[in-house]
Design a protein around this motif. Structure first.
Motif, mmCIF file in Angstrom:
data_model
loop_
_atom_site.group_PDB
_atom_site.id
_atom_site.type_symbol
_atom_site.label_atom_id
_atom_site.label_comp_id
_atom_site.label_asym_id
_atom_site.label_seq_id
_atom_site.Cartn_x
_atom_site.Cartn_y
_atom_site.Cartn_z
ATOM 1 N N ILE A 163 8.986 -10.848 -0.005
ATOM 2 C CA ILE A 163 9.297 -11.679 -1.166
ATOM 3 C C ILE A 163 8.039 -12.306 -1.738
ATOM 4 O O ILE A 163 7.262 -12.945 -1.019
ATOM 5 N N GLY A 164 7.840 -12.135 -3.039
ATOM 6 C CA GLY A 164 6.799 -12.864 -3.758
ATOM 7 C C GLY A 164 5.402 -12.315 -3.562
ATOM 8 O O GLY A 164 5.165 -11.105 -3.520
ATOM 9 N N ASP A 165 4.431 -13.240 -3.418
ATOM 10 C CA ASP A 165 3.004 -12.901 -3.391
ATOM 11 C C ASP A 165 2.617 -12.425 -1.989
ATOM 12 O O ASP A 165 2.030 -13.152 -1.193
ATOM 13 N N VAL A 166 2.974 -11.176 -1.694
ATOM 14 C CA VAL A 166 2.740 -10.584 -0.371
ATOM 15 C C VAL A 166 1.961 -9.292 -0.559
ATOM 16 O O VAL A 166 2.268 -8.493 -1.436
ATOM 17 N N THR A 167 0.938 -9.097 0.280
ATOM 18 C CA THR A 167 0.169 -7.855 0.263
ATOM 19 C C THR A 167 0.290 -7.191 1.625
ATOM 20 O O THR A 167 -0.004 -7.808 2.651
ATOM 21 N N LEU A 168 0.726 -5.933 1.618
ATOM 22 C CA LEU A 168 0.838 -5.157 2.851
ATOM 23 C C LEU A 168 -0.189 -4.032 2.814
ATOM 24 O O LEU A 168 -0.210 -3.230 1.881
ATOM 25 N N GLY A 169 -1.037 -3.949 3.849
ATOM 26 C CA GLY A 169 -2.071 -2.938 3.914
ATOM 27 C C GLY A 169 -1.575 -1.613 4.443
ATOM 28 O O GLY A 169 -0.412 -1.464 4.830
ATOM 29 N N PRO A 170 -2.457 -0.613 4.505
ATOM 30 C CA PRO A 170 -2.081 0.710 5.012
ATOM 31 C C PRO A 170 -1.595 0.646 6.459
ATOM 32 O O PRO A 170 -2.068 -0.150 7.257
ATOM 33 N N ASN A 171 -0.645 1.517 6.765
ATOM 34 C CA ASN A 171 -0.107 1.670 8.123
ATOM 35 C C ASN A 171 0.560 0.411 8.663
ATOM 36 O O ASN A 171 0.726 0.262 9.874
ATOM 37 N N THR A 172 0.931 -0.498 7.786
ATOM 38 C CA THR A 172 1.695 -1.669 8.231
ATOM 39 C C THR A 172 3.149 -1.270 8.434
ATOM 40 O O THR A 172 3.658 -0.333 7.816
ATOM 41 N N SER A 173 3.830 -2.005 9.300
ATOM 42 C CA SER A 173 5.267 -1.774 9.500
ATOM 43 C C SER A 173 5.977 -3.119 9.571
ATOM 44 O O SER A 173 5.507 -4.046 10.228
ATOM 45 N N VAL A 174 7.087 -3.200 8.850
ATOM 46 C CA VAL A 174 7.909 -4.415 8.823
ATOM 47 C C VAL A 174 9.293 -3.986 9.285
ATOM 48 O O VAL A 174 9.987 -3.226 8.603
ATOM 49 N N TRP A 175 9.709 -4.491 10.446
ATOM 50 C CA TRP A 175 10.876 -3.937 11.115
ATOM 51 C C TRP A 175 12.164 -4.635 10.713
ATOM 52 O O TRP A 175 12.162 -5.574 9.915
ATOM 53 N N SER B 14 0.831 -1.193 0.000
ATOM 54 C CA SER B 14 0.000 0.000 0.000
ATOM 55 C C SER B 14 0.871 1.250 0.000
ATOM 56 O O SER B 14 1.874 1.312 0.722
ATOM 57 N N PRO B 15 0.508 2.255 -0.798
ATOM 58 C CA PRO B 15 1.269 3.512 -0.757
ATOM 59 C C PRO B 15 1.192 4.190 0.601
ATOM 60 O O PRO B 15 1.977 5.087 0.889
ATOM 61 N N LEU B 16 0.265 3.747 1.440
ATOM 62 C CA LEU B 16 0.120 4.308 2.784
ATOM 63 C C LEU B 16 0.780 3.435 3.842
ATOM 64 O O LEU B 16 0.577 3.649 5.033
ATOM 65 N N ALA B 17 1.561 2.436 3.405
ATOM 66 C CA ALA B 17 2.281 1.612 4.376
ATOM 67 C C ALA B 17 3.204 2.496 5.194
ATOM 68 O O ALA B 17 3.853 3.409 4.667
ATOM 69 N N ALA B 18 3.270 2.245 6.496
ATOM 70 C CA ALA B 18 4.015 3.138 7.376
ATOM 71 C C ALA B 18 5.524 2.995 7.193
ATOM 72 O O ALA B 18 6.236 3.983 7.050
ATOM 73 N N PHE B 19 6.031 1.750 7.169
ATOM 74 C CA PHE B 19 7.479 1.573 7.183
ATOM 75 C C PHE B 19 7.841 0.136 6.843
ATOM 76 O O PHE B 19 7.271 -0.806 7.390
ATOM 77 N N VAL B 20 8.785 -0.012 5.914
ATOM 78 C CA VAL B 20 9.436 -1.301 5.671
ATOM 79 C C VAL B 20 10.929 -1.045 5.802
ATOM 80 O O VAL B 20 11.512 -0.257 5.053
ATOM 81 N N ALA B 21 11.557 -1.682 6.776
ATOM 82 C CA ALA B 21 12.964 -1.409 7.087
ATOM 83 C C ALA B 21 13.856 -1.717 5.885
ATOM 84 O O ALA B 21 13.559 -2.625 5.092
#
Length: 289
Positions: A69-81, A56-63
């Protein structure tokens, strides 16, 4: 090839190598600022079999050193540390809004021992070092640090899996239950205080993620500018002229990036009032000694 031809090829190769080394040395000597890029943000998102992560363009942060990797969907305000890995290589991973994946956590899927995706809902907290392998986490649940939720398991809404616990394959953790141990077992119901703390942690993590996103997106020029401002704040006397907040060149009167005329050298000569205040302060400090 004749020996004469071989000698020509070897000589040409050596000449090309020397030329390359010379150009490399010339380039090094012309560098103004030596900078090594320690992190490669482009490796955060990797396609598998032509399928790229959907973020999502509104994802908070991906370190920068996380891997999605691959077929992954991240929603708004998600964070991957930092150091976390989300692998949708043999199935899909879906992560909902305002969910955090802690440092070094791993989320994976299954295809051999069962055909399971990993489905993660909204407002989920996945602690540092946790493993979610082909499981479903419903909205608002908490997976503690170093805990494992394994193939085909379901953690229902508002449930908590305690630190270091192992939820074995096919287990259902019911809504409002607190599970602990290896293998994990229900030990009690969750408390309103635990749910309140989880909600606060989710909000605090989002705010922290936005701060990290801003810092990690800075370029070299901005990093040097921040350092200059920091050093200025340390060494500049609070009674000395303080730079105004950043405004446009026309509004500030800045000249060629050197500051406003009359403020470049802010001394008793160019600014008598400020110079007098600074002198009085120094005299007071000397008398105290």
């Amino acid at each position: 090839m004749s020996s004469y031809g071989a000698r020509i090829v070897i000589a040409a190769s050596n000449a090309a190598r020397r030329l390359g080394q010379g150009l490399d040395s010339l380039g090094k000597s012309m560098e103004v600022v030596k900078y090594a890029d320690k992190l490669v943000p482009s490796t955060r998102f990797v396609a598998v079999d032509g399928v790229s992560p959907t973020v999502s363009p509104l994802a908070a942060f991906v370190a920068p050193n996380a891997s999605v990797i691959g077929d992954v969907t991240l929603g708004p305000n998600t964070s991957v540390w930092y150091g976390a890995t989300i692998r949708g290589d043999v199935h899909r991973v879906s992560i909902g809004e305002n969910t955090s994946v802690g440092d070094r956590a791993v989320i994976h899927v299954a295809k051999i021992q069962g055909d399971f995706p990993s489905i993660i809902g909204k407002n989920v907290i996945i602690g540092p070092g946790a493993i979610v392998h082909a499981a479903t986490l419903e909205d608002g649940c908490v997976i503690g640090p170093m805990a494992q939720v394994l193939d085909g398991s379901i953690v229902e809404k508002g449930a908590i899996v305690g630190p270091g616990s192992v939820v074995t394959p096919g287990t259902i953790v019911r809504s409002g239950e607190y599970w602990l141990g290896s293998p994990a077992r229900m030990v009690r119901a969750t408390t309103p205080e635990e749910m309140r703390v989880a909600s606060e942690d989710s909000a605090n993590t989002l705010a922290l993620a936005l701060m990290h996103a801003i810092e990690c997106d800075k370029g070299l020029e901005q990093i040097h500018e921040d350092r200059a401002v920091y050093e200025d704040s340390i060494y500049r006397d609070p009674d000395y002229w303080q730079p105004n907040a950043k405004v446009s060149e026309r509004e500030s009167g800045d000249v060629l990036g050197m500051g406003s005329p009359g403020l470049i050298f802010d001394s008793a000569l160019t600014n008598p009032v400020e110079g007098l205040k600074l002198r009085n302060k120094r005299q007071t400090a000397a008398e105290k000694k």
